[in-house]
Scaffold this motif. Sequence first.
Motif, PDB file in Angstrom:
ATOM      1  N   PRO A 139      14.770   7.472 -41.190  1.00  0.00           N
ATOM      2  CA  PRO A 139      14.809   8.294 -39.976  1.00  0.00           C
ATOM      3  C   PRO A 139      13.515   8.144 -39.177  1.00  0.00           C
ATOM      4  CG  PRO A 139      14.301   9.654 -41.874  1.00  0.00           C
ATOM      5  CD  PRO A 139      14.560   8.268 -42.395  1.00  0.00           C
ATOM      6  N   LYS A 140      13.581   8.539 -37.913  1.00  0.00           N
ATOM      7  CA  LYS A 140      12.366   8.517 -37.092  1.00  0.00           C
ATOM      8  C   LYS A 140      11.501   9.699 -37.514  1.00  0.00           C
ATOM      9  CE  LYS A 140      14.229   6.145 -33.130  1.00  0.00           C
ATOM     10  NZ  LYS A 140      13.298   5.128 -32.706  1.00  0.00           N
ATOM     11  N   ARG A 141      10.297   9.407 -37.942  1.00  0.00           N
ATOM     12  CA  ARG A 141       9.349  10.437 -38.369  1.00  0.00           C
ATOM     13  C   ARG A 141       7.963  10.050 -37.884  1.00  0.00           C
ATOM     14  NH1 ARG A 141      11.750  13.468 -42.691  1.00  0.00           N
ATOM     15  NH2 ARG A 141      13.696  14.032 -41.687  1.00  0.00           N
ATOM     16  N   LYS A 142       7.012  10.877 -38.212  1.00  0.00           N
ATOM     17  CA  LYS A 142       5.641  10.613 -37.776  1.00  0.00           C
ATOM     18  C   LYS A 142       4.878   9.713 -38.730  1.00  0.00           C
ATOM     19  CE  LYS A 142       5.178  14.662 -35.027  1.00  0.00           C
ATOM     20  NZ  LYS A 142       4.739  15.960 -34.779  1.00  0.00           N
ATOM     21  N   ARG A 143       5.285   9.669 -40.012  1.00  0.00           N
ATOM     22  CA  ARG A 143       4.504   8.909 -40.987  1.00  0.00           C
ATOM     23  C   ARG A 143       5.419   8.073 -41.884  1.00  0.00           C
ATOM     24  NH1 ARG A 143       0.559  12.879 -43.828  1.00  0.00           N
ATOM     25  NH2 ARG A 143      -0.824  11.107 -43.856  1.00  0.00           N
ATOM     26  N   TYR A 144       4.982   6.840 -42.124  1.00  0.00           N
ATOM     27  CA  TYR A 144       5.750   5.914 -42.959  1.00  0.00           C
ATOM     28  C   TYR A 144       4.833   5.320 -44.018  1.00  0.00           C
ATOM     29  CZ  TYR A 144       9.110   6.215 -39.191  1.00  0.00           C
ATOM     30  OH  TYR A 144       9.996   6.702 -38.268  1.00  0.00           O
ATOM     31  N   LYS A 176       0.050   0.234 -51.115  1.00  0.00           N
ATOM     32  CA  LYS A 176       0.825   1.063 -50.193  1.00  0.00           C
ATOM     33  C   LYS A 176      -0.116   1.714 -49.188  1.00  0.00           C
ATOM     34  CE  LYS A 176       4.779   1.827 -53.112  1.00  0.00           C
ATOM     35  NZ  LYS A 176       5.830   2.749 -53.500  1.00  0.00           N
ATOM     36  N   PHE A 177       0.377   1.812 -47.946  1.00  0.00           N
ATOM     37  CA  PHE A 177      -0.402   2.394 -46.854  1.00  0.00           C
ATOM     38  C   PHE A 177       0.490   3.358 -46.087  1.00  0.00           C
ATOM     39  CE2 PHE A 177      -1.888  -1.879 -47.691  1.00  0.00           C
ATOM     40  CZ  PHE A 177      -3.266  -1.722 -47.779  1.00  0.00           C
ATOM     41  N   VAL A 178      -0.105   4.447 -45.607  1.00  0.00           N
ATOM     42  CA  VAL A 178       0.622   5.391 -44.760  1.00  0.00           C
ATOM     43  C   VAL A 178       0.206   5.122 -43.316  1.00  0.00           C
ATOM     44  CG1 VAL A 178       0.981   7.819 -44.169  1.00  0.00           C
ATOM     45  CG2 VAL A 178       0.831   7.118 -46.567  1.00  0.00           C
ATOM     46  N   VAL A 179       1.215   4.892 -42.470  1.00  0.00           N
ATOM     47  CA  VAL A 179       0.960   4.650 -41.055  1.00  0.00           C
ATOM     48  C   VAL A 179       1.580   5.781 -40.248  1.00  0.00           C
ATOM     49  CG1 VAL A 179       0.805   2.145 -41.338  1.00  0.00           C
ATOM     50  CG2 VAL A 179       3.008   3.173 -40.820  1.00  0.00           C
ATOM     51  N   GLU A 180       1.024   6.026 -39.083  1.00  0.00           N
ATOM     52  CA  GLU A 180       1.484   7.155 -38.277  1.00  0.00           C
ATOM     53  C   GLU A 180       2.179   6.712 -37.000  1.00  0.00           C
ATOM     54  OE1 GLU A 180      -1.465  10.193 -37.884  1.00  0.00           O
ATOM     55  OE2 GLU A 180      -1.775  10.298 -40.041  1.00  0.00           O
ATOM     56  N   GLU A 181       2.738   5.502 -37.022  1.00  0.00           N
ATOM     57  CA  GLU A 181       3.505   4.988 -35.892  1.00  0.00           C
ATOM     58  C   GLU A 181       4.842   4.466 -36.417  1.00  0.00           C
ATOM     59  OE1 GLU A 181      -0.830   4.402 -35.470  1.00  0.00           O
ATOM     60  OE2 GLU A 181       0.545   3.353 -36.787  1.00  0.00           O
ATOM     61  N   GLU A 182       5.829   4.398 -35.517  1.00  0.00           N
ATOM     62  CA  GLU A 182       7.140   3.862 -35.902  1.00  0.00           C
ATOM     63  C   GLU A 182       7.150   2.345 -35.891  1.00  0.00           C
ATOM     64  OE1 GLU A 182      10.061   5.640 -33.377  1.00  0.00           O
ATOM     65  OE2 GLU A 182       9.823   7.602 -34.294  1.00  0.00           O
ATOM     66  N   SER A 183       6.113   1.732 -35.339  1.00  0.00           N
ATOM     67  CA  SER A 183       6.045   0.273 -35.333  1.00  0.00           C
ATOM     68  C   SER A 183       4.589  -0.173 -35.279  1.00  0.00           C
ATOM     69  CB  SER A 183       6.817  -0.306 -34.144  1.00  0.00           C
ATOM     70  OG  SER A 183       6.189   0.033 -32.928  1.00  0.00           O
ATOM     71  N   LYS A 184       4.354  -1.381 -35.748  1.00  0.00           N
ATOM     72  CA  LYS A 184       3.039  -2.019 -35.685  1.00  0.00           C
ATOM     73  C   LYS A 184       3.261  -3.506 -35.494  1.00  0.00           C
ATOM     74  CE  LYS A 184      -0.281   0.760 -38.297  1.00  0.00           C
ATOM     75  NZ  LYS A 184      -1.194   0.919 -37.196  1.00  0.00           N
ATOM     76  N   THR A 185       2.239  -4.177 -34.979  1.00  0.00           N
ATOM     77  CA  THR A 185       2.325  -5.626 -34.848  1.00  0.00           C
ATOM     78  C   THR A 185       1.943  -6.273 -36.175  1.00  0.00           C
ATOM     79  OG1 THR A 185       0.027  -5.888 -34.149  1.00  0.00           O
ATOM     80  CG2 THR A 185       1.675  -5.545 -32.396  1.00  0.00           C
ATOM     81  N   GLY A 186       2.292  -7.532 -36.315  1.00  0.00           N
ATOM     82  CA  GLY A 186       1.896  -8.274 -37.502  1.00  0.00           C
ATOM     83  C   GLY A 186       0.394  -8.232 -37.703  1.00  0.00           C
ATOM     84  N   ARG A 187      -0.355  -8.394 -36.614  1.00  0.00           N
ATOM     85  CA  ARG A 187      -1.823  -8.348 -36.679  1.00  0.00           C
ATOM     86  C   ARG A 187      -2.305  -7.001 -37.210  1.00  0.00           C
ATOM     87  NH1 ARG A 187      -5.299 -11.428 -33.848  1.00  0.00           N
ATOM     88  NH2 ARG A 187      -3.652 -12.017 -32.385  1.00  0.00           N
ATOM     89  N   GLU A 188      -1.726  -5.906 -36.721  1.00  0.00           N
ATOM     90  CA  GLU A 188      -2.133  -4.566 -37.153  1.00  0.00           C
ATOM     91  C   GLU A 188      -1.836  -4.345 -38.640  1.00  0.00           C
ATOM     92  OE1 GLU A 188      -1.591  -2.064 -32.987  1.00  0.00           O
ATOM     93  OE2 GLU A 188       0.181  -2.479 -34.205  1.00  0.00           O
TER      94      GLU A 188
END
Length: 99
Positions: free
Chosen positions: A21-26, A34-46
């Motif tokens: 689902p769309k949420r604030k953290r993945y 494992k890493f927690v990110v706070e966006e629904e998408s990131k670039t390969g570089r990021e």
Amino acid sequence: MTDNLEIIDLEEFSKDNKKPPKRKRYRIKVDRDKFVVEEESKTGREILELAGKIPATQYQLRQKFRGGTVKKIGLDDKVDFTEPGIEKFITIPLDQTEG
């Protein structure tokens, strides 16, 4: 404070064959970490930089899906974490050969 229910673990959703689902953290898995990110998408570089693969230009990023499909992710390609089936990301160092 935020609780763990707000973090979507992509690997777990993939194993259960569910669309995240769309949420604030993945929670994403890069290699064994494992890493927690706070966006629904990131670039390969990021994603590479998040995993400490710096400079990102020295690495290739691959996205592994449920069922074993692997897709190469370019440095400027956007990865949508709400896409179903994302299991993890794999980094591969690029060979440095002097010409």
